[in-house]
Design a protein around this motif. Sequence first.
Motif, PDB file in Angstrom:
ATOM      1  N   PRO A  96       0.831  -1.202   0.000  1.00  7.27           N
ATOM      2  CA  PRO A  96       0.000   0.000   0.000  1.00  7.27           C
ATOM      3  C   PRO A  96       0.874   1.264   0.000  1.00  7.27           C
ATOM      4  CG  PRO A  96      -0.770  -1.554   1.648  1.00  7.27           C
ATOM      5  CD  PRO A  96       0.538  -2.073   1.137  1.00  7.27           C
ATOM      6  N   ILE A  97       0.386   2.306  -0.632  1.00  9.91           N
ATOM      7  CA  ILE A  97       1.153   3.553  -0.757  1.00  9.91           C
ATOM      8  C   ILE A  97       0.340   4.714  -0.208  1.00  9.91           C
ATOM      9  CG2 ILE A  97       2.106   5.222  -2.407  1.00  9.91           C
ATOM     10  CD1 ILE A  97       2.727   2.835  -4.238  1.00  9.91           C
ATOM     11  N   LEU A  98       0.981   5.507   0.635  1.00  8.33           N
ATOM     12  CA  LEU A  98       0.425   6.778   1.097  1.00  8.33           C
ATOM     13  C   LEU A  98       1.334   7.871   0.571  1.00  8.33           C
ATOM     14  CD1 LEU A  98      -1.445   8.603   2.769  1.00  8.33           C
ATOM     15  CD2 LEU A  98       0.084   8.193   4.726  1.00  8.33           C
ATOM     16  N   ALA A 163      -1.675  16.218   9.626  1.00 11.97           N
ATOM     17  CA  ALA A 163      -0.940  15.285   8.772  1.00 11.97           C
ATOM     18  C   ALA A 163      -0.496  14.059   9.572  1.00 11.97           C
ATOM     19  CB  ALA A 163       0.258  15.982   8.143  1.00 11.97           C
ATOM     20  N   ILE A 164      -0.032  14.271  10.796  1.00  7.93           N
ATOM     21  CA  ILE A 164       0.384  13.144  11.648  1.00  7.93           C
ATOM     22  C   ILE A 164      -0.794  12.193  11.863  1.00  7.93           C
ATOM     23  CG2 ILE A 164       1.019  12.474  14.003  1.00  7.93           C
ATOM     24  CD1 ILE A 164       2.850  14.900  14.083  1.00  7.93           C
ATOM     25  N   LYS A 165      -1.962  12.752  12.124  1.00  5.82           N
ATOM     26  CA  LYS A 165      -3.145  11.914  12.371  1.00  5.82           C
ATOM     27  C   LYS A 165      -3.487  11.094  11.143  1.00  5.82           C
ATOM     28  CE  LYS A 165      -7.880  11.862  14.079  1.00  5.82           C
ATOM     29  NZ  LYS A 165      -7.841  10.425  14.041  1.00  5.82           N
ATOM     30  N   LEU A 166      -3.460  11.708   9.976  1.00 10.55           N
ATOM     31  CA  LEU A 166      -3.779  10.957   8.762  1.00 10.55           C
ATOM     32  C   LEU A 166      -2.770   9.831   8.545  1.00 10.55           C
ATOM     33  CD1 LEU A 166      -5.382  11.543   5.633  1.00 10.55           C
ATOM     34  CD2 LEU A 166      -2.966  11.068   5.297  1.00 10.55           C
ATOM     35  N   VAL A 167      -1.491  10.107   8.714  1.00 12.48           N
ATOM     36  CA  VAL A 167      -0.460   9.082   8.527  1.00 12.48           C
ATOM     37  C   VAL A 167      -0.663   7.955   9.533  1.00 12.48           C
ATOM     38  CG1 VAL A 167       2.017   8.589   8.673  1.00 12.48           C
ATOM     39  CG2 VAL A 167       1.227  10.665   7.502  1.00 12.48           C
ATOM     40  N   SER A 168      -0.876   8.314  10.782  1.00 11.52           N
ATOM     41  CA  SER A 168      -1.085   7.320  11.838  1.00 11.52           C
ATOM     42  C   SER A 168      -2.321   6.466  11.564  1.00 11.52           C
ATOM     43  CB  SER A 168      -1.219   8.033  13.185  1.00 11.52           C
ATOM     44  OG  SER A 168      -1.538   7.127  14.195  1.00 11.52           O
ATOM     45  N   ASP A 169      -3.428   7.110  11.253  1.00 15.62           N
ATOM     46  CA  ASP A 169      -4.667   6.381  10.962  1.00 15.62           C
ATOM     47  C   ASP A 169      -4.495   5.459   9.758  1.00 15.62           C
ATOM     48  OD1 ASP A 169      -5.839   7.722  13.074  1.00 15.62           O
ATOM     49  OD2 ASP A 169      -7.049   9.063  11.810  1.00 15.62           O
ATOM     50  N   TRP A 170      -3.807   5.950   8.731  1.00 18.44           N
ATOM     51  CA  TRP A 170      -3.594   5.167   7.517  1.00 18.44           C
ATOM     52  C   TRP A 170      -2.785   3.903   7.833  1.00 18.44           C
ATOM     53  CZ3 TRP A 170       0.371   3.385   4.427  1.00 18.44           C
ATOM     54  CH2 TRP A 170       0.036   3.024   3.121  1.00 18.44           C
ATOM     55  N   ILE A 171      -1.733   4.057   8.618  1.00 22.60           N
ATOM     56  CA  ILE A 171      -0.902   2.901   8.990  1.00 22.60           C
ATOM     57  C   ILE A 171      -1.693   1.927   9.851  1.00 22.60           C
ATOM     58  CG2 ILE A 171       1.100   2.162  10.355  1.00 22.60           C
ATOM     59  CD1 ILE A 171       2.451   4.825   9.452  1.00 22.60           C
ATOM     60  N   LEU A 172      -2.363   2.434  10.875  1.00 17.33           N
ATOM     61  CA  LEU A 172      -3.108   1.566  11.778  1.00 17.33           C
ATOM     62  C   LEU A 172      -4.204   0.794  11.049  1.00 17.33           C
ATOM     63  CD1 LEU A 172      -3.349   3.841  14.942  1.00 17.33           C
ATOM     64  CD2 LEU A 172      -1.937   1.760  14.644  1.00 17.33           C
TER      65      LEU A 172
END
Length: 176
Positions: A96-98, A163-172
């Motif tokens: 997967p890519i973010l 941005a941190i929240k989006l990255v964290s949510d995406w990974i989780l």
Amino acid sequence: LRQAFTMAMTQVEDSEAYETFIRGVLDIASADKDIDEVRSELSEHYQASDFFHKSIPAGADKDLVLKSLIELRTSTWVRYFYHYNPADMFKKVKAPILHINGSKDIQVLAKPNQKALREALESVGHNDFTIKEFPGLNHFFQEAETGAMSEYQQIEQTFSPTAIKLVSDWILERVR
């Protein structure tokens, strides 16, 4: 070219002269020629350019500025970077890519880069990717007024909480 042009637009008076000048610099610097020949052609290009001569601050050592610019433009890393296309690498990724950008990033413009990435991923059938542009964020994902590099050191924020929240949510979401 786009990066050089975007980054300089707030600092040049004649955008057409700058574009002509920088196109010449990049064409010469990225040429697949012997490095000594490239350096010689760059020197001639800079020396023949009114734009270059007018851009040197009063009292600056023009020869030193010229030497520094030529060394920068012909360094191994920069010459590699002239021909590097991130889409080629992304096409090989199976995970997967973010991909995130800030709308005020003047080093990596969001819209054209996101479009190219989306097209590259879709061309190989990759369908697990998220591409997001954050309004008001610069190259370092900080809330910014202009996005100019001169602004970086004035910003106290390390990284936007959004941005941190989006990255964290995406990974989780992907590791559960």
